[in-house]
Design an enzyme around this catalytic site. Structure first.
Site: not given
Length: 588
Positions: A325-328, A330-331, A346, A381
């Site tokens: 996924a584009p973007g930062v 996740g931790m 996810k 959701d």
């Protein structure tokens, strides 16, 4: 005649489904009473109970199967295949056959741990996939306008099955007619055949009741939604009899789509024929996926079935591959997407970044919390999948390498298949941090205002997002800001909002050694600014728009209101669209 184990298995599953449907209908039917009595706390509890009901009845039926049949019978796929045939015959004349198929699938997947997903053993595809059979049940009521729009609206309201009276029906219909005159295409307004058509069932959610249908005439049509609310203060004046008022009139497809958004609690609405009901709604909102519409009216498990079928169809087209996924990144979560399907997937990483003090079990519980809570149009959701299996060549190599590296206990390879033991799916949105980098100054101001409104509306629903970083929020195609990262979410009433003591602040700035005792649930809103915004200009603008978010007193006052039992609703349309009357409510 002795019945075969497969037939008895099918009958047992159907008995469990009947129990589920009976209780589901009972909870749903009572929504009109809750609305009549303004029993808002009861409405919240009923919503959560109805979501929990599905799992409860699947577990009850599983227990019944295990008591009735041997392990050898239950663990034999061919027996389930025979049972599938019998079950399809048993439900062939039912109006809710597709929901019954999903219930059967739930039992099959519970027995086989979401493995052996084949159409000959369960309903990967519906038994009536190509059937054009219609029930003949009339879902709608209709009224010719004959040039009298106030009269047509009066019919819409008075003939609805409300037990409360309207405060001022003449005022409501006059305002509604004026709004229609401003919004409707001239072809409809001037048509001799103009009519209002409404579903007979009322859609109840939180403090609102919605009449849903369309207006047609002159060869054109537009959707129509009439939100009805209790009049503030009218109950006391009328001896405790709560009165109603029309809050606005909505005729834009996008407005109606937002009311049925994936970010909102499921409606309580009586549905005689689910398939035909959803077909009708899809005519009003042609861009809304079937699965989301099933979920919106309470059938979220079948919504998951429809989502899975749509995903399989899209993957089979081979238009693109799953990518990171584009973007930062996740931790806690690793996130990947199939761009053409507008969905994010996810998975929970095996190891979290040191800043995250949570466990796998805690993260899963946070997602369950959001599923059962009122999402007030600000939280996405999710659907939860186990043993999600895709061919390896459907993955971009870099994406697959990343998933295997960060979550080897969740993601594995078997022959040419990628097996994902557990994952969540959500609607794809543009991460807020990326949106702010790419949009204009005017759009920045608008989306920052909505970002603050999202935080306030979640708080009003007793939700504190925890991690309010921009990357944890997304922007929908309607320009709405939605929260979608739940690993630190908690109830607002669990937090302890504190002011930073002046003595500590002064001592800290002068290099003193005084320390401030901080508990695990302590939150200092004065510190939000630098945490949320690295860009000082965006921070300044946001603080001008929402100064109260940086004041502990604001949060403490909200907590007191929630503890005192006040139910604050968030209505799914803009304040400027509303007729005069209700003051102090949170909207859109």
């Amino acid at each position: 005649m002795k019945l075969s184990p497969a037939y008895r298995l099918a009958a047992t599953v159907l008995h469990g489904f009947d129990e589920y449907r009976a209780r589901f209908k009972q909870i749903t039917a009572d929504a009109s009473r809750r609305f009549r009595d303004a029993a808002w706390r009861d409405a919240q509890q009923a919503s959560a109970s109805r979501i929990n009901l599905y799992e409860e009845k699947v577990n009850d039926t599983m227990g019944r199967l295990q008591r009735t049949f041997s392990h050898e019978v239950l663990a034999h796929c061919e027996t389930w295949g025979e049972a599938r045939t019998h079950y399809a015959e048993l439900i062939s004349q039912r109006l809710d056959y597709e929901l019954a198929e999903t219930f059967f699938n739930s039992l099959f997947c519970s027995i086989f741990q979401h493995r052996h997903i084949r159409n000959e053993w369960m309903f990967v595809y519906s038994s009536r996939e190509d059937a054009a059979h219609r029930s003949g049940i009339e879902l709608c009521r209709r009224e010719k306008v004959n040039g009298d729009w106030p009269g047509a609206l009066a019919w819409a309201l008075v003939e609805a099955p409300f037990e409360n009276r309207f405060v001022d029906l003449e005022r409501d219909t006059k305002l509604g007619a004026e709004l229609l005159e401003a919004q409707l295409p001239p072809a409809i307004m001037q048509a001799d055949d103009a009519q209002i058509e409404l579903l007979k069932s009322v859609f109840y959610r939180n403090k609102g009741a919605y009449l849903v249908g369309r207006i047609s005439g002159g060869g054109e049509q537009v959707p129509l939604v009439l939100p009805v609310l209790h009049g503030e203060g009218y109950g006391e004046e009328q001896g405790g009899d709560p009165r109603l008022h029309l809050d606005t009139v909505l005729t834009e497809t996008d407005e109606v789509s937002i009311i049925f958004s994936f970010t909102r609690a499921y409606f309580q609405v009586e549905v005689a024929v689910p398939r035909e009901f959803v077909d009708y709604l899809q005519q009003l909102m042609p861009h809304k996926p079937e699965g989301e519409l099933y979920a919106a009216i309470g059938f979220f498990k079948h919504g998951k079935t429809e989502f899975f079928r749509a995903l399989n169809r899209q993957v089979a087209k081979r238009e693109d591959q799953f990518i990171i996924a584009p973007g930062v990144r996740g931790m806690v979560m690793a996130v990947f997407v199939l761009p053409s399907f507008r969905t994010v997937f996810k998975i929970i990483k095996d190891k979290f970044d040191p800043a995250k003090d949570v466990t796998h079990a805690v993260v899963r519980e946070k997602y369950r919390l959001v599923k059962r809570h009122d999402r007030v149009g600000r939280m996405a959701d999710t659907q939860e999948f186990s043993n999600f299996t895709v061919r390896q060549d459907h993955f971009d190599p870099e994406c697959l390498e990343h998933l295997l590296a960060v979550a080897p206990s969740i993601v594995s390879l078997k022959d040419d298949k990628v097996i994902i033991k557990h994952c969540y799916t959500e609607r794809m949105m543009t991460p807020l941090n990326i949106y702010l980098e790419e949009c204009s100054a005017a759009e920045q101001a608008m989306v920052l205002k909505d970002y603050g409104n999202a935080i306030k509306q979640m708080a009003a629903a007793n939700i504190f997002p925890g991690d309010m970083l921009l990357k944890n929020f997304g922007v929908t195609r309607h320009g709405r800001v939605i929260f979608y990262d739940y690993d630190e979410v908690c109830y607002l009433t669990e937090c302890r909002f504190r002011h930073i003591p002046k003595s500590y602040s002064n001592d800290f700035q002068s290099g003193g050694a005084e320390t401030l005792s901080i508990g695990p649930n302590d939150i200092f809103p004065e510190e939000f600014g630098p945490f949320m915004f690295a860009n000082p200009e965006l921070r300044r603008l946001f603080m001008e728009q929402h100064p109260e978010l940086f004041d502990a007193s604001y949060w403490q006052e909200l907590q007191r209101a929630i503890i005192d039992g006040r139910v604050i609703d968030v209505y799914p349309y803009r304040n400027k669209q509303r007729f005069a009357g209700t003051v102090g409510q949170l909207v859109y």
